[in-house]
Design a protein around this motif. Structure first.
Motif, short mmCIF file in Angstrom:
data_model
loop_
_atom_site.label_atom_id
_atom_site.label_comp_id
_atom_site.label_asym_id
_atom_site.label_seq_id
_atom_site.Cartn_x
_atom_site.Cartn_y
_atom_site.Cartn_z
N ARG A 70 0.84 -1.21 0.00
CA ARG A 70 0.00 0.00 0.00
C ARG A 70 0.87 1.25 0.00
N PHE A 71 1.94 1.23 0.79
CA PHE A 71 2.86 2.37 0.86
C PHE A 71 3.49 2.62 -0.51
N ARG A 72 3.99 1.56 -1.14
CA ARG A 72 4.64 1.71 -2.44
C ARG A 72 3.66 2.25 -3.48
N SER A 73 2.43 1.74 -3.46
CA SER A 73 1.43 2.21 -4.41
C SER A 73 1.12 3.69 -4.23
N SER A 74 0.99 4.13 -2.97
CA SER A 74 0.67 5.53 -2.70
C SER A 74 1.80 6.45 -3.15
N VAL A 75 3.04 6.04 -2.87
CA VAL A 75 4.18 6.88 -3.24
C VAL A 75 4.35 6.91 -4.76
N THR A 76 4.21 5.76 -5.38
CA THR A 76 4.45 5.67 -6.83
C THR A 76 3.34 6.33 -7.64
N ASP A 77 2.09 6.04 -7.28
CA ASP A 77 0.95 6.48 -8.10
C ASP A 77 0.21 7.69 -7.54
N GLY A 78 0.51 8.09 -6.30
CA GLY A 78 -0.21 9.20 -5.69
C GLY A 78 -1.54 8.75 -5.10
N GLY A 80 -5.23 10.86 -3.53
CA GLY A 80 -5.88 12.09 -3.11
C GLY A 80 -5.11 13.30 -3.60
N ARG A 81 -4.75 14.18 -2.65
CA ARG A 81 -3.99 15.38 -3.01
C ARG A 81 -2.49 15.10 -3.12
N MET A 82 -2.08 13.92 -2.76
CA MET A 82 -0.65 13.57 -2.84
C MET A 82 -0.28 13.25 -4.28
N PRO A 83 0.76 13.90 -4.83
CA PRO A 83 1.16 13.63 -6.22
C PRO A 83 1.86 12.28 -6.33
N SER A 84 1.96 11.78 -7.56
CA SER A 84 2.70 10.54 -7.81
C SER A 84 4.19 10.87 -7.91
N TRP A 85 5.01 9.99 -7.33
CA TRP A 85 6.45 10.19 -7.37
C TRP A 85 7.17 9.10 -8.16
N GLY A 86 6.39 8.28 -8.88
CA GLY A 86 7.01 7.17 -9.59
C GLY A 86 7.99 7.58 -10.65
N ASP A 87 7.80 8.77 -11.24
CA ASP A 87 8.69 9.23 -12.30
C ASP A 87 9.94 9.91 -11.75
N VAL A 88 9.99 10.09 -10.43
CA VAL A 88 11.09 10.84 -9.82
C VAL A 88 12.03 9.94 -9.05
N LEU A 89 11.46 9.00 -8.26
CA LEU A 89 12.28 8.15 -7.40
C LEU A 89 13.04 7.12 -8.21
N ARG A 90 14.26 6.85 -7.77
CA ARG A 90 15.10 5.86 -8.41
C ARG A 90 14.90 4.51 -7.73
N PRO A 91 15.31 3.41 -8.42
CA PRO A 91 15.19 2.09 -7.80
C PRO A 91 15.84 2.07 -6.42
N GLY A 92 15.13 1.52 -5.44
CA GLY A 92 15.63 1.44 -4.07
C GLY A 92 15.18 2.59 -3.20
N ASP A 93 14.70 3.69 -3.77
CA ASP A 93 14.30 4.85 -2.97
C ASP A 93 13.06 4.56 -2.13
N ILE A 94 12.10 3.83 -2.69
CA ILE A 94 10.87 3.56 -1.94
C ILE A 94 11.17 2.67 -0.74
N GLU A 95 12.05 1.67 -0.92
CA GLU A 95 12.44 0.83 0.21
C GLU A 95 13.13 1.65 1.30
N ALA A 96 13.96 2.63 0.87
CA ALA A 96 14.64 3.49 1.84
C ALA A 96 13.63 4.36 2.59
N LEU A 97 12.65 4.89 1.89
CA LEU A 97 11.60 5.68 2.55
C LEU A 97 10.79 4.82 3.51
N TRP A 98 10.52 3.57 3.11
CA TRP A 98 9.79 2.65 3.99
C TRP A 98 10.56 2.41 5.28
N ALA A 99 11.87 2.23 5.17
CA ALA A 99 12.68 2.04 6.37
C ALA A 99 12.65 3.27 7.25
N TYR A 100 12.70 4.45 6.64
CA TYR A 100 12.68 5.70 7.41
C TYR A 100 11.34 5.87 8.13
#
Length: 421
Positions: A70-78, A80-100
């Protein structure tokens, strides 16, 4: 030996943010990487160090530790008012954000549920037909796009705009790969191979669009090492003096053509010159240190060449034309498209004539990625023949000129330019 050197260099580059899979990093390393990404892209809405009441945006401290998907989907695709970040984050970034996020900004141990969710969801299934193509991120086509690409590419929080951006997305879809954009600040230079080679040799992306199909723009760069341009999401510890071992590059089949035309000011009246020799009585300007300067000096009539005005290159050139700098300007058509986008009430117009010197543009690719190049060739040919590239140009508000023979890398010589008028 060269291959071994590149592999050794890749290990060193990992210390400076080279792409790495999440399983290669410890939790502490993931949290540190996630902190950098979070502070740059998330803290404005979700609060510094995740201190957020949840009144205006989601309180990430309450995110369920077992719901990485669910976290990965929200970050990648956006959402509600949260934009999608799938075109910006590099491979491994979402896992790093999840750890944070799941360590409460590094203030506690990572919950076992968060570790298990990450381990169970980290493998991304490849699309059918994509397994044979080696890419930076398996199953993903990552394209380096210039944030300052004028009318052809520009970064937005919800993705991007411009012809090159739309063609890149369609190319990924045609290859049955997911699409990711790596945004950088184009700097150019004397060797058209160097910047593209640095971006791909470093591992930031698989392809770079708008690369000229010229013999001088393929093969090994003129120097063995190069520097990376600035890019979105680059590691905090990156230094411009870091040098990248540059690999030889090739170029795909073309999808568009860059041409020069005459931009006419209101002072030119209703005239539509049929070429440089048809500018009698009009004042001509051009940008210095560009192909336009070379064309004027080598193929313009002597009287026009003597009176033509050289100006500093850059976006301000056409703005100076708006204030009466000259009656006509020889300029790349894409530059006019960008100016028109920036100034919808412009008094400048583009004439119908085009200089015969044009350059076909394709995607730069590492020479060793021959399977990817061949697959891209077929896909781009299909996009052209179906009319999709022309439709993307219309959507972007730019002129599209289809590629013209020769479709392979051409040789551009001073003698050839001198013969054109």
């Amino acid at each position: 030996m060269v291959r071994g050197l590149l592999l050794g260099l890749a290990a060193l580059l990992a210390l400076f943010g080279a792409p790495a899979m999440a399983q290669d990093l410890s939790v502490d390393e993931l949290v540190a990487k996630g902190k950098s990404r979070y502070s740059r892209m998330c803290s404005r809405c979700h609060g510094a160090q995740m201190r957020n009441s949840g009144n205006s945006s989601f309180d990430l401290r309450k995110f369920p530790a077992e719901e990485f998907g669910r976290f990965r989907s929200s970050v990648t695709d956006g959402k509600g008012r949260m934009p999608s970040w799938g075109d910006v984050l590099r491979p491994g970034d979402i896992e790093a954000l999840w750890a944070y996020v799941t360590t409460q900004a590094g203030s506690r141990d990572m919950p076992e549920a968060a570790r298990a969710a990450l381990a169970g969801d980290e493998a991304v299934p490849e699309e059918e037909g994509a397994a044979a193509l080696e890419t930076v991120a398996p199953g993903v086509l990552t394209v380096c796009l210039a944030r300052n690409g004028g009318a052809m590419s520009g970064w937005r929080h919800d993705g991007g705009v411009g012809l090159d951006y739309l063609v890149s997305r369609a190319l990924a879809e045609a290859l049955n790969l997911r699409f990711a954009a790596a945004w950088y600040e184009a700097e150019g230079g004397t060797d058209p191979r160097a910047e593209a080679a640095a971006l791909m040799s470093y591992g930031l992306c698989d392809l770079v669009p708008a690369h000229p199909l010229l013999e001088s723009a393929v093969g090994a760069p003129s120097v063995p090492f190069g520097q990376m341009p600035e890019w979105l999401g680059q590691p905090d510890q990156w230094y411009r003096r870091n040098r990248i071992a540059l690999e030889p590059i090739a170029v795909t089949a073309p999808y568009r053509r860059a041409e020069m035309g005459l931009v006419l000011a209101p002072s030119a009246g209703e005239r539509d010159p049929a070429g440089l020799g048809d500018l009698g009585g009009l004042r001509l300007a051009y940008q210095g240190n560009t192909l336009a300067q070379l064309v004027v000096r080598m193929s313009a009539p002597p009287d026009l060449r003597a009176d033509a005005q050289a100006e500093p290159p850059g976006a301000g050139f056409l703005w100076r034309m708006e204030t009466g700098l000259a009656d006509a300007a020889l300029i790349e058509v894409g530059a006019y498209d960008f100016h028109r986008r920036q100034n919808s009430v412009t008094g400048l117009r583009l004439g119908s004539w085009r200089h015969p010197l044009g350059i076909n543009l394709g995607f730069a690719v590492l020479a060793r990625q021959d399977a990817l190049r061949q697959a891209a060739d077929a896909a781009l040919t299909g996009l052209l023949e179906s009319g999709q590239v022309a439709a993307f140009a219309a959507q972007s508000g730019v002129h599209h000129v289809p590629p013209r023979p020769p479709l392979g890398p051409a040789t551009l010589t001073m003698a050839a330019i001198a013969r054109l008028n």
